[in-house]
Write a protein that holds these residues in place. Structure first.
Motif, short mmCIF file in Angstrom:
data_model
loop_
_atom_site.label_atom_id
_atom_site.label_comp_id
_atom_site.label_asym_id
_atom_site.label_seq_id
_atom_site.Cartn_x
_atom_site.Cartn_y
_atom_site.Cartn_z
N UNK A 121 7.86 9.78 3.00
CA UNK A 121 7.95 10.19 1.60
C UNK A 121 6.78 11.11 1.28
N UNK A 122 6.85 11.72 0.12
CA UNK A 122 5.75 12.58 -0.35
C UNK A 122 4.82 11.73 -1.20
N UNK A 123 3.61 11.47 -0.73
CA UNK A 123 2.71 10.57 -1.46
C UNK A 123 2.24 11.18 -2.79
N UNK A 124 1.96 10.30 -3.71
CA UNK A 124 1.46 10.72 -5.02
C UNK A 124 0.35 9.78 -5.47
N UNK A 125 -0.57 10.32 -6.22
CA UNK A 125 -1.67 9.51 -6.77
C UNK A 125 -1.45 9.19 -8.25
N UNK A 126 -0.24 9.45 -8.74
CA UNK A 126 0.03 9.25 -10.17
C UNK A 126 -0.11 7.79 -10.59
N UNK A 127 0.23 6.87 -9.69
CA UNK A 127 0.10 5.45 -10.04
C UNK A 127 -1.34 5.06 -10.26
N UNK A 128 -2.23 5.48 -9.36
CA UNK A 128 -3.64 5.17 -9.52
C UNK A 128 -4.23 5.91 -10.71
N UNK A 129 -3.77 7.14 -10.93
CA UNK A 129 -4.24 7.91 -12.09
C UNK A 129 -3.86 7.22 -13.39
N UNK A 130 -2.65 6.66 -13.44
CA UNK A 130 -2.21 5.96 -14.65
C UNK A 130 -3.07 4.73 -14.92
N UNK A 131 -3.44 4.02 -13.85
CA UNK A 131 -4.27 2.82 -14.02
C UNK A 131 -5.68 3.18 -14.49
N UNK A 143 11.47 6.79 -5.56
CA UNK A 143 11.33 6.68 -4.11
C UNK A 143 11.38 5.22 -3.67
N UNK A 144 10.74 4.35 -4.43
CA UNK A 144 10.70 2.93 -4.07
C UNK A 144 12.09 2.31 -4.10
N UNK A 145 12.90 2.69 -5.10
CA UNK A 145 14.22 2.10 -5.27
C UNK A 145 15.30 2.80 -4.44
N UNK A 146 14.88 3.75 -3.62
CA UNK A 146 15.85 4.46 -2.80
C UNK A 146 16.45 3.53 -1.74
N UNK A 147 17.73 3.66 -1.50
CA UNK A 147 18.43 2.84 -0.50
C UNK A 147 19.10 3.79 0.51
N UNK A 183 0.83 -1.20 0.00
CA UNK A 183 0.00 0.00 0.00
C UNK A 183 0.87 1.25 0.00
N UNK A 184 1.93 1.26 0.80
CA UNK A 184 2.85 2.40 0.81
C UNK A 184 3.50 2.58 -0.56
N UNK A 185 3.92 1.48 -1.18
CA UNK A 185 4.56 1.57 -2.50
C UNK A 185 3.63 2.14 -3.55
N UNK A 186 2.33 1.88 -3.40
CA UNK A 186 1.38 2.36 -4.41
C UNK A 186 1.27 3.87 -4.44
N UNK A 187 1.75 4.54 -3.39
CA UNK A 187 1.72 6.01 -3.33
C UNK A 187 3.11 6.61 -3.54
#
Length: 285
Positions: free
Chosen positions: A50-60, A40-44, A31-35
């Motif tokens: 993190x700063x959440x975004x809705x771009x992933x859901x918007x793309x779907x 950000x996900x690949x950050x080590x 759920x965190x990754x989805x935002x």
């Protein structure tokens, strides 16, 4: 005595908490990754800040997937609808066919009855790849390749044996004397089946239907081979997120969240029937 009881409760609480964290943490992380964006996900090291975004859901929802290689059209919402339509239709047909068949196997003894029942059950445990080649050849001859009817037919290999064997056990738990008393009152066999047997087995029917829906929803191999993109369910449609420019982890996480939402909502709604139905046979004595 009270000290021992309190210690047991504390230990039980700690163990339950550990189990919940073990099973729920992957869902929480998805759920965190989805935002998050891919960067950000690949950050080590990873971080939950993190700063959440809705771009992933918007793309779907819009069907436009942005990647380093350019924009890519995806049909995730169409795939989601395909999953619901295929699973719901398959379970409905399996219930219509499986409930009377389960009652017949539970109440009547006839030649080769157990052999037929076991053969149907073997379809459920047979590897899908075992039947895919002959099925694909037959489907081409019958014109069922890349059709909803063909997929729903194949999905009966998943749903029908499951419903038949689970519901059969619940019909066997019902005392035949109840049905005999109702028949003596002048009621027909069909009315006895519909008014007595089915209501008494309702928890088992609900549990079997829910499990069949989940198994059908999660199916991957049949739809991958026997359907093209416009008929494929969400399990196959998720392959679109693996592009030449890389794997879109954020969109995959959002797709997982949207994919499990219908089955999770259905399970929560029917949990009373599910628990009652799955535990009914356990006290058979």
């Amino acid at each position: 005595m009270d000290h021992t009881s309190t210690l047991e409760q504390v230990i039980r609480g700690v163990l339950i908490t550990c189990v919940l964290v073990f099973f729920l943490f992957p869902i929480f992380w998805i759920v965190l990754m989805s935002f998050q964006t891919n960067e950000t996900i690949l950050r080590i090291p990873p971080s939950i800040v993190f700063e959440p975004t809705l771009s992933n859901y918007s793309a779907l929802i819009t069907g436009r997937l942005e990647s380093a290689a350019g924009n890519l059209d995806i049909a995730f919402m169409k795939n989601l609808w395909n999953s619901f339509f295929l699973s719901a239709s398959s379970v409905l047909i399996a219930l219509v066919l499986g409930i009377p068949a389960a009652y017949a196997f539970a109440r009547f003894r006839f030649r080769l009855g157990e052999d037929i029942a076991f053969t149907l059950l073997s379809f459920r445990f047979a590897p899908p790849l075992l039947v895919l080649l002959p099925l694909s050849l037959y489907f081409k001859q019958l014109g069922l390749t890349n059709t909803y009817i063909g997929l729903i037919w194949v999905y009966q290999l998943i749903c029908l044996p499951l419903i038949l064997w689970i519901v059969r056990g619940y019909f066997e738990d019902i005392s035949p004397d109840i049905e005999h008393a109702y028949r003596i009152s002048g009621n027909s066999w069909l009315k006895t089946f519909w008014k007595i047997a089915v209501p008494l087995a309702k928890p088992g029917i609900a549990a079997a239907g829910l499990l069949a829906f989940i198994f059908a929803w999660n199916n991957f191999v049949f739809a991958l081979i026997l359907a093209s993109a416009d008929k494929q369910p969400v399990t196959v449609g998720a392959l679109a997120f693996v592009t030449a420019s890389g794997i879109q982890y954020g969109q995959i996480a959002a797709a997982i969240v949207l994919s499990i939402a219908p089955t999770l909502a259905l399970a929560l709604y029917a949990q009373r029937y599910l628990v009652e139905g799955l535990s009914l046979g356990a006290v058979k004595g």
